[in-house]
Structures are given as C-alpha cells and as structure tokens.
Write a protein that holds these residues in place. Structure first.
Motif, PDB file in Angstrom:
ATOM      1  N   GLU A 163      -9.329   8.136   3.419  1.00 46.76           N
ATOM      2  CA  GLU A 163     -10.226   7.625   2.393  1.00 46.76           C
ATOM      3  C   GLU A 163     -10.849   8.756   1.554  1.00 46.76           C
ATOM      4  OE1 GLU A 163     -13.022   5.113   4.415  1.00 46.76           O
ATOM      5  OE2 GLU A 163     -11.539   3.553   4.789  1.00 46.76           O
ATOM      6  N   ARG A 183      -6.047   4.890  12.112  1.00 50.62           N
ATOM      7  CA  ARG A 183      -7.124   5.304  11.226  1.00 50.62           C
ATOM      8  C   ARG A 183      -8.406   5.597  11.993  1.00 50.62           C
ATOM      9  NH1 ARG A 183      -7.091  -0.114   9.548  1.00 50.62           N
ATOM     10  NH2 ARG A 183      -9.098  -1.091  10.047  1.00 50.62           N
ATOM     11  N   GLY A 196      -3.925   5.310   2.472  1.00 48.73           N
ATOM     12  CA  GLY A 196      -5.332   4.984   2.571  1.00 48.73           C
ATOM     13  C   GLY A 196      -5.931   4.686   1.220  1.00 48.73           C
ATOM     14  N   TYR A 197      -7.182   4.260   1.305  1.00 46.40           N
ATOM     15  CA  TYR A 197      -7.859   3.844   0.072  1.00 46.40           C
ATOM     16  C   TYR A 197      -8.016   5.021  -0.913  1.00 46.40           C
ATOM     17  CZ  TYR A 197      -9.090  -0.405   2.682  1.00 46.40           C
ATOM     18  OH  TYR A 197      -9.043  -1.550   3.397  1.00 46.40           O
ATOM     19  N   GLU A 255       3.662   0.303   2.393  1.00 45.59           N
ATOM     20  CA  GLU A 255       3.634  -0.615   3.547  1.00 45.59           C
ATOM     21  C   GLU A 255       3.397  -2.016   3.022  1.00 45.59           C
ATOM     22  OE1 GLU A 255       0.892   0.254   6.708  1.00 45.59           O
ATOM     23  OE2 GLU A 255       1.619  -1.423   7.919  1.00 45.59           O
ATOM     24  N   PRO A 285      -4.990 -10.237   7.514  1.00 46.38           N
ATOM     25  CA  PRO A 285      -4.000 -10.400   8.581  1.00 46.38           C
ATOM     26  C   PRO A 285      -4.594 -10.090   9.951  1.00 46.38           C
ATOM     27  CG  PRO A 285      -3.497  -8.484   7.229  1.00 46.38           C
ATOM     28  CD  PRO A 285      -4.591  -9.225   6.518  1.00 46.38           C
ATOM     29  N   GLU A 318      -2.991   7.264   8.681  1.00 45.39           N
ATOM     30  CA  GLU A 318      -3.482   5.994   8.104  1.00 45.39           C
ATOM     31  C   GLU A 318      -4.955   6.136   7.769  1.00 45.39           C
ATOM     32  OE1 GLU A 318      -2.472   3.285  11.414  1.00 45.39           O
ATOM     33  OE2 GLU A 318      -1.240   2.228   9.941  1.00 45.39           O
ATOM     34  N   GLN A 331       0.865  -1.194   0.000  1.00 42.26           N
ATOM     35  CA  GLN A 331       0.000   0.000   0.000  1.00 42.26           C
ATOM     36  C   GLN A 331       0.900   1.243   0.000  1.00 42.26           C
ATOM     37  OE1 GLN A 331      -2.609   0.718   3.397  1.00 42.26           O
ATOM     38  NE2 GLN A 331      -4.180   1.500   1.973  1.00 42.26           N
ATOM     39  N   ILE A 349       0.737  -8.389   4.642  1.00 44.28           N
ATOM     40  CA  ILE A 349       0.667  -9.800   4.255  1.00 44.28           C
ATOM     41  C   ILE A 349      -0.758 -10.206   3.922  1.00 44.28           C
ATOM     42  CG2 ILE A 349       0.385 -10.665   6.610  1.00 44.28           C
ATOM     43  CD1 ILE A 349       2.286 -12.972   5.766  1.00 44.28           C
ATOM     44  N   ARG A 350      -0.891 -11.141   2.980  1.00 41.10           N
ATOM     45  CA  ARG A 350      -2.191 -11.700   2.621  1.00 41.10           C
ATOM     46  C   ARG A 350      -2.062 -13.212   2.591  1.00 41.10           C
ATOM     47  NH1 ARG A 350      -3.240  -7.548   3.938  1.00 41.10           N
ATOM     48  NH2 ARG A 350      -4.197  -5.772   2.860  1.00 41.10           N
ATOM     49  N   ASN A 354       5.818  -4.455   9.031  1.00 34.97           N
ATOM     50  CA  ASN A 354       5.286  -4.561  10.397  1.00 34.97           C
ATOM     51  C   ASN A 354       6.040  -5.642  11.150  1.00 34.97           C
ATOM     52  OD1 ASN A 354       2.718  -2.781  10.389  1.00 34.97           O
ATOM     53  ND2 ASN A 354       2.616  -3.938   8.473  1.00 34.97           N
ATOM     54  N   ASP A 361       3.342   2.577  14.818  1.00 38.10           N
ATOM     55  CA  ASP A 361       2.096   2.280  14.093  1.00 38.10           C
ATOM     56  C   ASP A 361       0.890   2.489  15.007  1.00 38.10           C
ATOM     57  OD1 ASP A 361       0.570   1.433  12.024  1.00 38.10           O
ATOM     58  OD2 ASP A 361       1.337  -0.627  11.962  1.00 38.10           O
ATOM     59  N   ASP A 362      -0.248   2.691  14.405  1.00 30.21           N
ATOM     60  CA  ASP A 362      -1.533   2.740  15.137  1.00 30.21           C
ATOM     61  C   ASP A 362      -1.480   3.672  16.342  1.00 30.21           C
ATOM     62  OD1 ASP A 362      -2.139   0.784  13.307  1.00 30.21           O
ATOM     63  OD2 ASP A 362      -1.928  -0.866  14.745  1.00 30.21           O
TER      64      ASP A 362
HETATM   65  P1  C2E Z   1      -1.626  -1.674   9.953  1.00 30.07           P
HETATM   66  O1  C2E Z   1      -0.180  -1.873  10.063  1.00 30.07           O
HETATM   67  O2  C2E Z   1      -2.180  -0.530  10.650  1.00 30.07           O
HETATM   68  O3  C2E Z   1      -2.024  -1.619   8.464  1.00 30.07           O
HETATM   69  C1  C2E Z   1      -2.908  -0.796   7.903  1.00 30.07           C
HETATM   70  C2  C2E Z   1      -4.187  -1.475   7.754  1.00 30.07           C
HETATM   71  O4  C2E Z   1      -5.148  -0.502   7.389  1.00 30.07           O
HETATM   72  C3  C2E Z   1      -4.197  -2.518   6.644  1.00 30.07           C
HETATM   73  O5  C2E Z   1      -5.082  -3.514   6.959  1.00 30.07           O
HETATM   74  C4  C2E Z   1      -4.762  -1.731   5.504  1.00 30.07           C
HETATM   75  O6  C2E Z   1      -5.379  -2.489   4.502  1.00 30.07           O
HETATM   76  C5  C2E Z   1      -5.760  -0.901   6.187  1.00 30.07           C
HETATM   77  N1  C2E Z   1      -6.098   0.309   5.439  1.00 30.07           N
HETATM   78  C6  C2E Z   1      -5.258   1.109   4.746  1.00 30.07           C
HETATM   79  N2  C2E Z   1      -5.923   2.183   4.224  1.00 30.07           N
HETATM   80  C7  C2E Z   1      -7.217   2.040   4.642  1.00 30.07           C
HETATM   81  C8  C2E Z   1      -8.374   2.815   4.472  1.00 30.07           C
HETATM   82  O7  C2E Z   1      -8.393   3.863   3.824  1.00 30.07           O
HETATM   83  N3  C2E Z   1      -9.541   2.431   5.032  1.00 30.07           N
HETATM   84  C9  C2E Z   1      -9.569   1.251   5.759  1.00 30.07           C
HETATM   85  N4  C2E Z   1     -10.696   0.895   6.333  1.00 30.07           N
HETATM   86  N5  C2E Z   1      -8.461   0.497   5.961  1.00 30.07           N
HETATM   87  C10 C2E Z   1      -7.293   0.899   5.389  1.00 30.07           C
HETATM   88  P2  C2E Z   1      -4.687  -4.962   6.774  1.00 30.07           P
HETATM   89  O8  C2E Z   1      -3.879  -5.156   5.594  1.00 30.07           O
HETATM   90  O9  C2E Z   1      -5.911  -5.781   6.956  1.00 30.07           O
HETATM   91  O10 C2E Z   1      -3.761  -5.214   8.003  1.00 30.07           O
HETATM   92  C11 C2E Z   1      -4.215  -5.218   9.252  1.00 30.07           C
HETATM   93  C12 C2E Z   1      -3.101  -5.215  10.215  1.00 30.07           C
HETATM   94  O11 C2E Z   1      -2.382  -6.447  10.140  1.00 30.07           O
HETATM   95  C13 C2E Z   1      -2.012  -4.234   9.973  1.00 30.07           C
HETATM   96  O12 C2E Z   1      -2.392  -2.948  10.478  1.00 30.07           O
HETATM   97  C14 C2E Z   1      -0.864  -4.762  10.667  1.00 30.07           C
HETATM   98  O13 C2E Z   1      -0.927  -4.402  12.034  1.00 30.07           O
HETATM   99  C15 C2E Z   1      -1.085  -6.232  10.535  1.00 30.07           C
HETATM  100  N6  C2E Z   1      -0.200  -6.732   9.468  1.00 30.07           N
HETATM  101  C16 C2E Z   1      -0.380  -6.760   8.147  1.00 30.07           C
HETATM  102  N7  C2E Z   1       0.678  -7.336   7.565  1.00 30.07           N
HETATM  103  C17 C2E Z   1       1.551  -7.624   8.528  1.00 30.07           C
HETATM  104  C18 C2E Z   1       2.843  -8.247   8.567  1.00 30.07           C
HETATM  105  O14 C2E Z   1       3.434  -8.560   7.544  1.00 30.07           O
HETATM  106  N8  C2E Z   1       3.385  -8.371   9.746  1.00 30.07           N
HETATM  107  C19 C2E Z   1       2.796  -8.004  10.909  1.00 30.07           C
HETATM  108  N9  C2E Z   1       3.408  -8.195  12.066  1.00 30.07           N
HETATM  109  N10 C2E Z   1       1.586  -7.443  10.923  1.00 30.07           N
HETATM  110  C20 C2E Z   1       0.990  -7.240   9.723  1.00 30.07           C
END
Ligand code: C2E
Ligand code: MG
Ligand code: MG
Length: 973
Positions: free
Chosen positions: A918, A882, A936-937, A736, A751, A915, A722, A739-740, A795, A858-859
């Motif tokens: 949208e 976000r 973001g989206y 960023e 994730p 983050e 992203q 993972i999927r 991450n 993060d977050d």
């Molecule tokens: P994160 O690190 O805060 O990642 C951002 C999340 O926000 C991602 O969700 C992303 O798809 C989502 N996002 C980005 N822009 C928007 C938006 O405009 N609107 C909305 N509603 N969501 C948006 P995702 O990919 O589902 O990941 C969720 C969380 O999973 C991540 O939060 C991160 O904490 C964790 N994650 C993902 N990949 C990895 C990884 O490789 N390793 C680790 N340790 N954690 C990961």
C-alpha cells in the motif's frame, strides 16, 4: 328310504342287544299267535259245522225209515180196504215195524225237537193212524196216512235245517244232501201215494175219476222229482268224481225201477184195464220203494256221512299241521334269534376284548370273528386299524429315534422338564453348557439347577399360569436370560420353550443357546454404533440420545443444560504436518483433558474430526458453565507431548443454554456451532456464547446462501482485475482475477464473505469455472484489443481441486478453444492444499504444471506451512501474505521474515509476489529485499476489466511482449 325307518332306528339305538332281540321275539310271537288263533277259529268252525251236519244225517236215516214204514202201512191199509184180505197179516207186521221205527226215531231226537209243536202234532197224527186206522174208510185212511207222512217229511226238513245241512259249504255234499233229504223222500212219497191209489184201485177192480186225476198228478210230480234227483246226482258226480260209481248205481236202480212202476200205472191202471193184481202191484211198488230206501240208507246217507267225516278229519288234520308248522316256525324264529343274539353279542364281546387288549398295549391282538356279517367288516376294519397303529407306532418309534438323535447331536442344549419342574431330558450339550452330567441333572428341579435365583420365581409363576389357564403365550417366548453354571458363574443364554401334552400331563422342552459370543459381538456393535473408536467418547448418535435425556431431565427439574461446542484450532495442520498418528494421539489426549474438566454426570462426546461437544447437566448458573469452558481452554492451550513432539493447539468453544437459547436439539446444536464459529472468527482460543446477533448472522448467512445459489444464473458476478507489477520495471505482467458479487439488495459483497459459503456448499465449483472462463475470455479480449501479453492469476479453492467435475482437462481444453497459451493463466492455491494427502489433488496440480500453467502459492505465511512441501512441487510464484507486508518496516521482524522468504523462494526457483503493498516504503523495502512482484492498492485496487484497461494507458515491451505498465499517473490515480 332311511327316513321311514328313523323312529325304528332311534328306538333300536336306544336298546341293548338283549332288549332288541326280545322286542323282535315278542312281535313275532304276537304275529304268529294272531295267525294261529284266526286259523284255529276258522277250522274249528268248519269242524263244528261238519259234526253238526253229521248228527243231522244220523237223524235223517231213522226218520226216513219211519216214513218208509208208514208209507208201507198206508199202502197195505189201502189194499186191505180195497178188499185184499191177504194183506191183513202183512199190515199187522208192518204196523208193528212202523211203530218200532217211530219209537226208535223219537228216541234219537234231541229234547228241543221233541218239545216242538211239529213233533207234538206228529205224535197225535201217528196215534190216530195206528190206533184208529182200521176203522177208517180207505180214503180217510189214505188222507190220514199221507198227512202223517207229510208231517214227518216236513219235520225231516226242519231237522235238516236245525243241523245246518242246507248250508253245507261243500258243493258235492250239498247236492247229495238235497237229493237225500228233500228230493228222494219226496219222490218216494209220491211213489208211495201212487202205490196206495194203485193198490186200492186194483183191489176194487175199478178206478174212479178222482183217483185217476190223483194218479196222473202224482206220476207227473214223481217224474219231475226224478229229474231233480238225477240233476243232483249228476252235479255231485261232476264235483266229486270219486263218487261216480255208487251214484251211477243209485241213479240207475231208482230211476229205472220208478219208471217201471209209472209205466205199470199208466198201462194197467190209468188205462182202466186193471188187469194186474193189487198184490202184484203193491209188491212191485213196494220193492221199488224199498230198494230206493235201501239205496238212501245204504248208499246215499252213508256217502254223505263219509264225506262229512272226511271233511272234518281233513280240517282237523289241517289244523294240527298248521299249528305244528306255525309252532315249528316260531321255534325256528326263537332258535335263530337266539343264535343271532349269541353270534352278535359274542362278536361284540370279541371286538371289545380285542380293543381293550390293543389299548393295553397288546398291539398284535386281532379280532378273529367267525361271522361273515357287518360285524366281520367291523372286525376287519379294526384289524386294519390295529395294523395302521403298528405302522404308525413304527413310524413314531423311528421319529422318536431320529428325534432323540437330533436332540443328542443338537448344538443347543435341550432340557425337558415336567409340570413340577423335574428335569426329564438332558442332552450332551446341556451337560457341556451347565456342567452337570445327565445322571446328576435328571429329576432335579430345573429352576434350581440352571437358573440364577432372580429368575426362579418368575419361571415358576409362568409355568403355574400356563398349567392353570392353558395360556401358552408366556411359555412360548424367546427370551434372553442368564444361565447358571455348576461352578456358579452366569452367562447369557437364549431360551425358547415348547410344550406338549404327555400322558395327561405336560412336557416342556427348553432349547437353550449360549449367546455369550453373540452378546459380546452385539455389545461391540452397539459400542461401535454409539462410541467413538479413537477416544472412547460417546459419538454423535449417543450424544444426541444423551442430550435428549438431559433436556427431559432438565424440564422436570426446572434446571438448565449447557451445550459446549469445542473445536480444536489448527488441528488439521497438526494432523497434516505431523501425521495421522500424532493427530489421533492429540485427539485422544484432548478428549481426556476435556473430560477431566467436567463432572462424571456430564457428557463429553466427539462429533467427528476435531469437534467435541460437552453437555453440562443441572446447570444452575452461567458462571459455572464459564468456569468449565475456561478450564477446557486452559487445558487445551497446555503443551501436548506426542511421541516426543511438543504440540501446541488451542480450542474455540461455542456455548448455548437450554432452554434460554433454544428449546430443541437441532437449534441448540446449530446455535452452539455458530457461537463456536464466532469464537474462531474472533481469533480462536476463546469461548463465545450464542447471542441474538449471532443468530442474526446465522440467518444472514442462510439468506446469503439462498441468494448465492441464484447469483450465477442472475449474472450477478463480475470479475475485477488487480495488477501485479514487476517491481524492477513497473511493467504489469500479471493481474489477479478477483470475483465480485453485485447483490441486488446488499450491493457489492466481498469474496471474503461468500467464498467460504460457496466452498461449504460446493457452489465454488461452478463459480470457479465461471471465473476461469470469464477471466480467460478477458485475456483473449485484451490480446485482441490491445495486443497485451498479460497473465491472469485465478484463485482455485481446494474444494475445486477435490471435485470430480473440475478436472484440469476441461480448463486446458477451454484455453485451447480460445487459442490462448497456457502461460496466459496462473493458478493460485493456498498452502492448505499442499497439505492435502489426496493423490487426485497432486495429480491435478501436476497436470496443470505439465501443460505449462503456472502455479502460485497464495497467502504464504498464514497457514500451518511446512517448507518441505514447497520442494514437492515446482511452484512458479510465492505470494507473501499481506499480513507480513502490512507491517513492513526496516529492521522489523516482518521485514526479516519477508527477506528470508524471498531468499528461500529464489533458492527454490520461485518468483516472489508481495501482496497488500500500500505504501511507497513497502515497495522500496520489497525492492531492496529482492522481491520480484508486488500487488496492492499502491498500484491499483482490483478494477473492472474496462477500468483496468484505462488504468494502464501505457505499455512496456519486454522481450517482445507488449505489457501495460504502472506509470506515475497510474499510481497517483
Ligand atoms: P487473495 O487471493 O489473497 O486476494 C487478494 C486480496 O487482497 C483481495 O481481496 C484484494 O482486494 C486484497 N488486496 C489487494 N491489495 C490490497 C491492499 O493493498 N490492501 C488491502 N487491505 N487489501 C488488498 P478480495 O478481492 O476481497 O479477495 C479476498 C479473497 O477472496 C482472495 O484473497 C481470494 O482468496 C478470494 N477470492 C477472490 N476471488 C476469488 C475467486 O475467483 N476464486 C477463489 N477461489 N477465491 C477468490
Ligand atoms: Mg489470490
Ligand atoms: Mg492472497
């Protein structure tokens, strides 16, 4: 050998010593008596025979004398008949003598012989010879005389037979008897007949042929008889040399003179010369015959008599000597037997006396036996034994002394008591332990003195059982009981009892140890094992025990049990921010509050950390359970005043019911945990029941976990990228890596679902490494293909930071291997990691920073953040969560918060990334607020690498760096 004597041994063993000796005496007496009787009989027989023979010899003399005179009478009668008138006077004298000799002989004869027919015919013949003899012719006279002589000779032989003379056992005597009884009388008879015939022929002056023949025959017979006589004499001499002299005289006188007569007969009568006078011839023959008879009567018969007498005397002597010796021997046997009896019994008495003395305690008494026999050996052995006993006693005394000193100095109390319970021994430790002195304790009943009342009967029963049955199992046990002190207080003791036989009774030794300290430490250990040190609540172990009990009770009562899983919300943050002391105080208070909400019979336990669990027993209905749970939630939400800090927390409660939801402990706990998890995920500060849906979720989770383990190997992970857009320029400086998981059945899994699971199981370490490698490889590829100078944010979960195997070195090496600059990678961490106190985490973070790897928080804003932590490290980026961006509106509180964060971050030298952008409005507001980057989206969803490359057809170049950028097309796409 011993076998042969077995009956004798058995018999002797069954007899007393007097009986033994009596038996031996009796048998010896019998043996000796038997010998004496036999010997006596044999010798008496010899003596009797000798005496009988002696009587026979006594008769032989008179018979011979009578025969001699009758023969003489015959010769004179023949001379007178031949014409020698001169012989008439002599004949008358001889006749008188002969008759006197006959009467003398008859007087000596025993009655039985006088009654015999032989004797009677001799009487008739004798009367005829002496009464009618003068009228007979010379021939008839000769015949009648000769018959009488012959009868007497025969009678003599018969008498000798009657008196067993021919059976004489002695050789010399038997030859002499033969000569005296048979041979010599017969020879003299022949000589007598020769005298008669010769005297008659000489008197007549002629010899007829009949007489000549008779004389020749008689001289021949006489010569033969002389040979026999000489032979008898010779043999007797040989066998008895002592008889040599007299026998030589007899031999010489008789044989030589008889030879002279024979020569005269041959020369003067048989030759027909007849020149010798009848008187002369008669005189010569008679002289020879008389001399022979005189030798017979004077030498031979006395000699025989003497020999017989000597033999009788010898036999008698032998008899008396033998009897004397035998009697002496018998007396000796008795004498020595009695001696042996006394020696044996006296020695035995000494042994018995000494043994008794030793037994009575005179251990120095010794058996002094004067004998040198086996009893002496017994005595010596006994003495050795006594010495041994003395040695043993000495050793025992020494043992006892040592034993006593051991008892006296023992660390344990030792109390000895007899079968009646009376105390016999009481060491100083016992006095110290129970407060009674030895003098006070001795003789007292042990159970009353040192045992609390409740143990006394059991103790008495136990001792009684032992004394009755001998069964030691109850006595010899190690027991933990209570002891009773003199002042009445009780204390725990360890008791072991041993028992020995003592003088016919029993002596019990009780070893008693005060185990107050041990008990206290055991209790402490037990408490530590079963209770939570901090809150004083039962711990997990005790909880499981209680739960088990409660379930059993519920089964019996057909009631329910409720398990409430209580987890404090955000406790970790309180702990991390306010410190462990406050955290601990919070836990203690929380525990008290939970406890205040339940009944006494319910259990509140702490499983660990901020996890509590409540067992509500005898549950009748669900509203009752809910009341308690709601009460707990309410009490938890109240402010906790901890060291002047006002702390707010809440709790999430999961509830399961037994037996509805699960029937075993593990399932119950799992279900409660899931229900609690649901409460948490539903927004915390609430309660949740375990439901079938929950169960399904749990099962799904489990399944997912299994699948997750195979996902890496199955190449099911992909990375989407992203873009992170620089708001001022629209350039994409960063992306960023997210993972999927392309699940073969469930398709794409977020994730947000599997990362917590991967974190729980530790799989996140491998997965995180894979993401890092894959993402950095992608950066390299973009560099190579498009010349992009883009930074990928990766991450990194706190679990990865804590894991030993995922050090910063490995990642940095990997970057070097790829030939990538460290600034090509940024690491996103969550606020929570900053709260972690572990030095390892900080050092690893620092290592990345030092190497040039950028770090983003993060977050930001979702956790229990403490701004002070932001100062601790030099972070490069701060990512506003976000949840703030989502509600961004002008003049909203979130807007204010965002602006504040941005200002603060900039002050701290950090760039800010927003983050979840949208909308255009959000972008504008953020630009206005001075935010540096946005993600973001609005710009793009996370995309696979190839799509990402297509997404950004243009690129911008800033400070020489070639970057993709967000164009209008890209935004609309
Ligand atoms: P994160 O690190 O805060 O990642 C951002 C999340 O926000 C991602 O969700 C992303 O798809 C989502 N996002 C980005 N822009 C928007 C938006 O405009 N609107 C909305 N509603 N969501 C948006 P995702 O990919 O589902 O990941 C969720 C969380 O999973 C991540 O939060 C991160 O904490 C964790 N994650 C993902 N990949 C990895 C990884 O490789 N390793 C680790 N340790 N954690 C990961
Ligand atoms: Mg992130
Ligand atoms: Mg985030």
């Amino acid at each position: 050998m011993r076998q042969i004597f077995r009956p004798a041994i058995a018999m002797m063993n069954s007899l007393s010593y007097p009986a033994k000796f009596g038996l031996v005496w009796l048998l010896s007496l019998l043996a000796i008596s038997f010998v004496i009787v036999n010997l006596y009989a044999s010798l008496a027989r010899q003596i009797n025979q000798g005496e009988l023979e002696l009587e026979g010899i006594g008769l032989a003399g008179p018979i011979s004398h009578a025969i001699q005179l009758i023969q003489k009478h015959r010769g004179l009668s023949q001379g007178l008949a031949g014409g020698e008138e001169s012989m008439g006077a002599t004949l008358a004298t001889v006749s008188t003598d002969a008759q006197a000799a006959y009467r003398h002989m008859a007087a000596l004869l025993p009655d039985n012989l006088k009654e015999s027919a032989d004797w009677k015919s001799i009487e008739v013949q004798k009367n005829a010879v002496f009464n009618k003899g003068l009228g007979w012719s010379d021939h008839q006279s000769f015949v009648e005389h000769t018959r009488l002589v012959s009868q007497l000779l025969m009678f003599k032989v018969a008498v000798s037979g009657e008196y067993v003379l021919p059976l004489d056992p002695q050789i010399d005597t038997s030859y002499l008897i033969d000569a005296a009884i048979n041979r010599l009388p017969m020879a003299l008879e022949h000589l007598g007949q020769i005298r008669a015939h010769g005297t008659s022929s000489l008197a007549q002056g002629r010899i007829n042929e009949v007489r000549r023949v008779a004389l020749r025959s008689l001289t021949a017979q006489l010569t033969d008889e002389l040979k026999f006589i000489r032979a008898d004499i010779e043999r007797a001499r040989t066998h008895n040399p002592a008889l040599q002299e007299p026998l030589l005289v007899i031999d010489r006188d008789v044989t030589e003179s008889v030879q002279r007569v024979i020569q005269l007969v041959e020369w003067s009568i048989l030759s027909g010369r007849l020149d010798a006078s009848a008187d002369q011839f008669f005189g010569l023959a008679t002289a020879v015959i008389d001399q022979s008879y005189s030798h017979l009567h004077g030498l031979l018969l006395p000699m025989i008599e003497q020999l017989l007498k000597e033999r009788i005397a010898q036999a008698k002597r032998t008899l008396s000597i033998t009897i004397g010796i035998v009697a002496l021997l018998f007396i000796l046997v008795i004498y020595f037997s009695i001696g042996a009896y006394y020696a044996t019994t006296e020695n035995i008495a000494i042994l018995a006396r000494t043994a008794k003395a030793v037994a009575n305690g005179h251990i120095h008494a010794r058996a002094r036996l004067s004998s040198r026999d086996e009893l002496r050996q017994v005595g010596d052995s006994f003495n050795e034994m006594a010495e041994g006993i003395i040695t043993l006693l000495a050793a025992r005394v020494e043992d006892e002394r040592r034993h006593h000193s051991v008892i006296e100095s023992a660390l344990d109390a030792m109390v000895q008591f007899n079968g009646k319970g009376a105390i016999q021994g009481w060491n100083p430790q016992a006095a110290k332990l129970f407060g009674w002195s030895r003098e006070e304790a001795l003789g007292q009943p042990i159970h009353e003195l040192i045992m609390p009342e409740r143990y006394r009967q059991a103790h008495l029963d136990c001792i009684e059982h032992f004394l009755l049955t001998g069964d030691e199992s109850q006595v010899r046990r190690r027991l933990e009981v209570a002891g009773l002190h003199r002042d009445g207080h009780e204390f725990p003791v360890e008791l072991s009892v041993s028992v020995i036989e003592n003088g016919g009774g029993h002596l019990f030794s009780a070893f008693i140890r005060d185990i107050t300290d041990k008990k206290a430490s055991e209790d402490r250990i037990w408490w530590q094992a079963n209770y939570d040190e901090l809150t004083g609540l039962p711990n997990r172990r005790m909880f499981y025990n209680r739960l088990e009990q409660e379930l059993k009770k519920a089964d019996r009562a057909h009631l329910m049990v409720a398990v409430l899983f209580v987890d404090l919300d955000r406790f970790k943050e309180v702990n991390d921010t306010l410190g462990h002391r406050i955290g601990d105080a919070l836990l203690v208070k929380a525990a008290q509050r939970i406890q205040s909400c339940v009944r006494d019979t319910d259990t509140v336990a702490r499983l660990g950390g901020d996890e509590f669990v409540v067992i509500l027993d005898r549950v009748e209905n669900i509203p009752g359970v809910e009341r308690v749970a709601t009460q707990i939630l309410k009490r938890m939400a109240e402010v906790f005043m901890l060291e002047k800090e006002a702390v707010y927390i809440s709790a999430s409660i999961g509830i399961t019911l037994y037996p509805q939801d699960a029937t075993d402990i593990e399932d119950l706990m799992k279900d409660a945990d899931q229900a609690m998890y649901l409460a948490k995920s539903s927004g915390r500060n609430r309660l949740s029941y375990f439901t079938p849906e929950l169960q399904k979720t749990a099962q799904d989770r489990l399944r997912m976990l299994t699948d997750l383990r195979g996902a890496l190997a199955g190449d099911q992970f992909k990375i989407h990228y992203q873009p992170i857009v620089e708001l001022a320029t629209g350039c994409i400086w960063k992306a960023e890596a997210l993972i999927r998981w392309h699940h073969p059945e469930h398709g794409l899994i977020s994730p947000a679902h599997f990362i917590p699971l991967a974190e729980e199981t530790g799989l996140i370490v491998q997965i995180g490494d894979w993401v890092f490698r894959e993402a950095t490889r992608q950066v390299k590829r973009w560099q190579m293909e498009h010349g992009w100078d883009i930074q990928v944010s990766i991450n990194k979960s706190p679990i990865q930071f804590k894991n030993e195997l995922s050090g910063s070195e490995i990642w940095l090496n990997h970057l070097r291997d790829l030939g990538l600059d460290e600034h090509c990678v940024a690491i996103e961490i969550t606020e929570g990691l900053l709260l972690d106190q572990e030095p390892l985490v900080a050092s690893r973070l620092q290592a990345f920073r030092n190497a040039g790897v950028q770090i983003a928080i993060d977050d930001f804003g979702t956790g229990y953040s403490s701004l002070s932590y932001l100062k601790k490290f030099d972070f490069d980026y701060l990512k506003i969560d976000r949840s703030f961006t989502r509600n961004l509106k002008p003049d909203s509180s979130d807007m204010g918060l965002c602006e504040a964060i941005i200002v603060m971050a900039h002050k701290l030298g950090m760039k800010v990334i927003a983050e979840g952008v949208e909308t255009e409005m959000q972008r504008t507001l953020l630009i206005n607020a001075g935010c540096d980057y946005a993600q973001g989206y609005l710009f793009s969803k996370p995309l696979p690498a190839d799509e990402f490359a297509q997404l950004v057809p243009c690129c911008c170049c800033v400070n020489g760096a070639k970057l993709p950028c967000v164009t209008e097309e890209a935004e609309t796409a």
